[in-house]
Design a protein around this motif. Structure first.
Motif, short mmCIF file in Angstrom:
data_model
loop_
_atom_site.label_atom_id
_atom_site.label_comp_id
_atom_site.label_asym_id
_atom_site.label_seq_id
_atom_site.Cartn_x
_atom_site.Cartn_y
_atom_site.Cartn_z
N LEU A 42 8.68 4.41 5.13
CA LEU A 42 9.93 5.16 4.53
C LEU A 42 10.32 6.41 5.46
N LYS A 43 9.32 6.90 6.30
CA LYS A 43 9.49 7.96 7.08
C LYS A 43 9.86 7.45 8.60
N THR A 81 5.84 3.01 12.16
CA THR A 81 4.27 3.42 11.70
C THR A 81 3.46 2.30 11.44
N TYR A 82 4.26 1.24 10.71
CA TYR A 82 3.50 0.00 10.42
C TYR A 82 4.13 -1.32 10.72
N SER A 117 0.99 -1.11 0.15
CA SER A 117 0.05 -0.05 0.03
C SER A 117 0.85 1.37 0.14
N GLY A 118 0.34 2.19 -0.78
CA GLY A 118 1.27 3.34 -0.81
C GLY A 118 1.27 4.09 0.37
N ILE A 119 0.36 4.10 1.29
CA ILE A 119 0.09 4.95 2.34
C ILE A 119 1.08 4.04 3.45
N HIS A 120 1.05 2.84 3.38
CA HIS A 120 2.13 2.14 4.23
C HIS A 120 3.58 2.34 4.04
#
Length: 514
Positions: free
Chosen positions: A304-305, A309-310, A296-299
């Protein structure tokens, strides 16, 4: 932090998975890896079931030093005697003896009264205490047993000398809340319960094995039983790697930990998957290929940031490498050996020499050799049958849409005689197997046939798993090659060789027991 012991039954309950059939070398290789992973207890098998199983347990007991080795036994003297014969060489021999306690088992399987079951349990523990310093007693189908009766029989076997009490959810029936309540009930109603370790053994028929195991820990269990990758009868057992990682990640909640060296998790999972032929699902927690993948692009943006986060589990924690060094045809012996050591494998110079030859042969067919390829090569070398009844020397297959598939095969037997045959079939694989049947000179029934690749890409190594029947004997086989048809032939020959070894077990037994 409370220490939770992990009791691994991959080599016993795991091998009872349909289609799984491990030989002595494969069991020994898995046991050594389980020891390296840090398992507290390794249930190596069920010695009374066969001479082969007794020999495997015996070899593991002689080899493994840092984990306690145990074997399963029914509540009969013959089983306990066989277990002692297999385990007396162990550093810390222990017995796992069981007896069913639920009404349905008492009535239909055992055909015994409550009192008779209690007496049988007491006698078996007392008899085993003459040999074993540690005895674990299991109430088969405990979760469908009346709680007052379960408490009564547990109290009696503790008095008889049992040090570990196992409460198995044999059929995967219980829910986490109910399972936890059983442990609480026993702790509150059994005299001497504080002097033993309570153990949980959960099956996954309703998909709750890991959840039930964690609930047991919350309610006082000090040992969890299960298998790597969650393999086992029917829907399998609790996956021990999931339990261990859950305790590690949520130590704030459970206030408990295991002694596993988690970096060995993925390597152990891969080894067991390869040798058993049971493919790990891509979405499997902790060790599945997608466990640390993000599409998923959001994931992807979030990871990457900031990875957390995931990702609640870092890939490195369980031994998943985020970057892999690629070897090729120009790589030298030093780089090859260094990469194997980086992957954590302990290998002798002799093994390196043999593996390097196989590695160079593979580079002629495959441009880039991945870590998965190296692991596959190493596994093949480690568990190869050095005195096989038959060895594949050459294979030629003719196939065309307007032709009848034909295979020509040359084998080398134990007497160093070349056997060459040819046969046709409806397809290429059938032609190969019809030819091999002629070479072997026996009627062979193919029960199961499966193909998988060990990595992505068109040049991935193929791994084939088969199961065959010759007369009354059954065996599974595994073959690996760059070509699917060659892998298919190797798997079939591997299975034939295993069946031929069954006839040699009495001689092998004599040499090992003496």
């Amino acid at each position: 932090m409370r220490k939770i012991n992990l009791f691994d039954t991959t080599l016993r309950d795991g091998e009872q998975s349909p289609g799984v059939n491990l030989n002595v070398k494969e069991k020994l290789e898995i046991a050594k890896q389980l020891e390296k992973l840090g398992m507290d207890v390794i249930e190596a098998g069920f010695p009374a079931t066969s001479k082969g199983d007794l020999l495997a347990v015996q070899e593991i007991a002689k080899t493994v030093k840092n984990s306690s080795v145990t074997g399963l036994a029914r509540s009969v003297k013959g089983d306990i005697d066989a277990a002692w014969e297999a385990l007396k060489y162990a550093e810390e021999p222990r017995l796992h003896v069981f007896l069913a306690t639920s009404p349905i088992h008492r009535e239909f399987k055992l055909k015994k009264t409550k009192e008779q079951v209690i007496q049988t349990a007491i006698e078996s523990v007392q008899y085993a205490a003459q040999f074993f310093p540690i005895i674990q007693w299991s109430a088969e189908d405990a979760c469908r047993t009346e709680l007052p009766y379960l408490a009564e029989i547990v109290e009696k076997v503790i008095e008889a000398g049992a040090q570990v009490i196992n409460i198995p959810d044999t059929v995967g029936y219980i829910t986490p809340k109910e399972y936890g309540e059983i442990f609480t009930y026993l702790r509150e109603n059994v005299k001497g319960i504080d002097n033993v370790i309570l153990s949980a053994h959960c099956h996954d028929d309703l998909g709750m094995a890991v959840a039930n195991s964690l609930s047991a820990i919350e309610h006082g269990a000090g040992q969890i039983e299960g298998t790597v990758n969650g393999i086992g009868e029917r829907a399998g057992n609790a996956a021990l790697e999931e339990v261990a990682v859950a305790l590690h990640i949520r130590s704030d909640y459970y206030k408990a930990k295991t002694g596993l060296y988690l970096k060995e998790t993925k390597r152990t999972s891969d080894l067991i998957s390869s040798l058993t032929g049971m493919v790990v699902p891509g979405n499997k927690a902790v060790v599945g290929r997608n466990a640390f993948a993000h599409e998923s692009g959001i994931h992807q943006d979030g990871v990457l940031k900031e990875k957390t986060t995931y990702e609640i589990i870092s890939p490195e924690l369980v031994g998943v490498s985020t970057n892999s060094m690629v070897l090729g045809k120009h790589s030298g012996r030093h780089a090859f050996k260094n990469r194997l050591q980086e992957l954590g494998f302990e290998i002798s110079d002799e093994e390196v020499s043999k593996l390097f030859v196989a590695f160079k042969e593979l580079t002629e067919k495959k441009k880039e050799i991945t870590d998965d390829d190296l692991k596959a090569l190493l596994i093949e070398e480690k568990v190869a049958n050095k005195e096989a009844a038959f060895e594949l020397k050459s294979l030629q297959v003719q196939y065309g849409t307007a032709q009848i598939p034909t295979a020509t095969i040359t084998l080398l037997n134990q007497d160093n005689e070349l056997i060459q045959e040819a046969a046709t079939g409806a397809g290429s694989v059938e032609a190969i197997y019809n030819t091999l049947e002629r070479c072997v000179g026996q009627s062979i029934t193919l029960i199961d046939y499966r193909i998988q690749s060990n990595s992505g890409g068109r040049d991935a190594l193929a791994q084939v798993y088969v199961k065959i029947r010759v007369g009354e004997s059954e065996a599974s086989g595994r073959g690996m090659a760059h070509d699917v048809l060659e892998a298919s032939a190797k798997a079939y020959i591997n299975a034939v060789n295993r069946i031929s070894l069954l006839a040699e077990i009495p001689q092998l037994e004599a040499s090992l027991l003496n």
